[in-house]
Design an enzyme around this catalytic site. Structure first.
Site, short mmCIF file in Angstrom:
data_model
loop_
_atom_site.label_atom_id
_atom_site.label_comp_id
_atom_site.label_asym_id
_atom_site.label_seq_id
_atom_site.Cartn_x
_atom_site.Cartn_y
_atom_site.Cartn_z
N ASP A 265 0.70 -1.43 0.14
CA ASP A 265 -0.20 0.00 0.04
C ASP A 265 0.72 1.13 -0.19
O ASP A 265 0.29 2.32 -0.27
CB ASP A 265 -0.82 0.11 1.48
N ASP B 277 8.80 -11.75 -5.06
CA ASP B 277 8.44 -12.79 -3.44
C ASP B 277 9.94 -12.43 -2.22
O ASP B 277 10.97 -12.43 -2.97
CB ASP B 277 9.16 -14.93 -3.93
N GLY B 278 9.61 -12.48 -1.12
CA GLY B 278 10.34 -11.64 -0.23
C GLY B 278 11.67 -12.79 0.63
O GLY B 278 12.70 -11.99 0.57
N ASP C 282 7.12 -6.25 6.96
CA ASP C 282 5.51 -5.80 6.71
C ASP C 282 4.47 -7.17 6.29
O ASP C 282 4.00 -6.49 4.86
CB ASP C 282 4.99 -4.53 6.08
N THR D 273 1.80 -10.01 5.71
CA THR D 273 0.12 -10.05 6.24
C THR D 273 0.13 -11.33 7.23
O THR D 273 0.99 -11.58 7.64
CB THR D 273 -0.52 -10.81 4.58
N PRO E 174 0.65 -16.87 0.91
CA PRO E 174 1.76 -16.58 0.42
C PRO E 174 2.85 -15.77 1.89
O PRO E 174 3.58 -15.71 1.53
CB PRO E 174 1.51 -14.94 0.09
#
Length: 284
Positions: A89, A141-142, A159, A161, A166
């Site tokens: 965001d 992908d982190g 940060d 989810t 994922p």
């Protein structure tokens, strides 16, 4: 059953739910990773949900974003390179980039769709951060980025989810181990670790990993109204002295930064590390 038509109902927890009234649905679409929705609520403004779970609202996002950025950045004292895992965001990047001494922010987001619709439907949250030349947006992908990158950072902010879908891989010992290798000397890792009253195991598992990795490890807390279940925990790990910085040092750094905040203060920064008893019991 009560008619919940016109309400967004979150059922993240097996025996606990919360609902937000939907005055308007602005966006509702499934990407390759998750279902994205933006609704309007009279109290919280625009609200982003992923798979039905509230991620961010215009009304209270400042608490979450300020506490995950300004605490490690001001504790560090000379953070120039920041890594954000997630944060599609743009709110985390916005707050990090408010520090003039920050020279570079890398933001790694798995889902380009989150960024695209956040720019369109939640522009007040990013507030121009995506246009800042200091920001490098990486769609990847982190966990893969953390494993493969050879860059180092002064502050790493996860940060994520919740640890389902994922985001699950971002809560593993392997991921945290890779994250430590990406920290420069004296660097600080902070993580989103859920609401301990309802997600205690999540915090305990992360703290066990941090205990094995860092000289100084623990968590701090803040209450975000739309995250159900009480105060949220943020993991903290470093081999530097950051948590021990005295209030007068934090106050001087905050004053020098010249930024205005709605939630963060140096006093709140120090107090956030004072944990209630039920949270202390969750730490190894």
């Amino acid at each position: 059953m009560t008619d919940m038509t016109g309400w967004s109902v979150e059922r993240l927890h097996a025996d606990h739910a919360q609902a937000l009234r939907e005055d308007k649905v602005l966006y509702d679409s499934e990407t390759g990773h998750q279902r994205l929705r933006v609704i309007e609520n009279p109290t919280f403004g625009r609200v982003l949900t992923l798979d039905g779970v509230v991620q961010v609202t215009e009304g209270d996002e400042f608490i979450y974003h300020e506490m995950l950025t300004h605490v490690p950045i001001l504790a560090h004292g000379n953070a120039k390179r920041i890594l954000i895992i997630g944060g599609g965001d743009g709110g985390m990047a916005r707050e990090a980039l408010r520090h003039d001494n920050v020279e570079h922010v890398t933001m790694v987001e798995i889902d380009a769709g989150v960024v695209d619709f956040s720019k369109k439907y939640l522009p007040n949250i990013s507030a121009g951060a995506f246009d800042d030349p200091r920001l490098n947006l990486v769609i990847e992908d982190g966990a893969k980025f953390m494993k493969d990158s050879d860059e180092t950072f002064d502050v790493i902010i996860v940060d994520s989810t919740d640890p389902v879908g994922p985001g699950e891989v971002l809560f593993t010992d392997t991921f945290y181990g890779h994250a430590k290798t990406r920290l420069a000397g004296g660097g600080i890792l902070v993580t989103q670790n859920g609401v301990p009253f309802l997600q205690g195991e999540e915090l305990t598992n992360t703290m066990r990993a941090f205990q094995a990795l860092f000289d100084d490890w623990g968590c701090y807390m803040a209450t975000i109204p739309t995250y159900a279940g009480g105060p949220m925990a943020f993991g903290w790990g470093t081999d530097g002295p950051g948590r021990d910085e005295p209030l007068e040092v934090l106050s001087a750094r905050f004053h020098k930064a010249g930024i205005e905040t709605k939630y963060y203060t140096p006093e709140v920064h120090k107090a956030a590390f004072a944990l209630p008893g039920y949270v202390k019991k969750l730490l190894p």
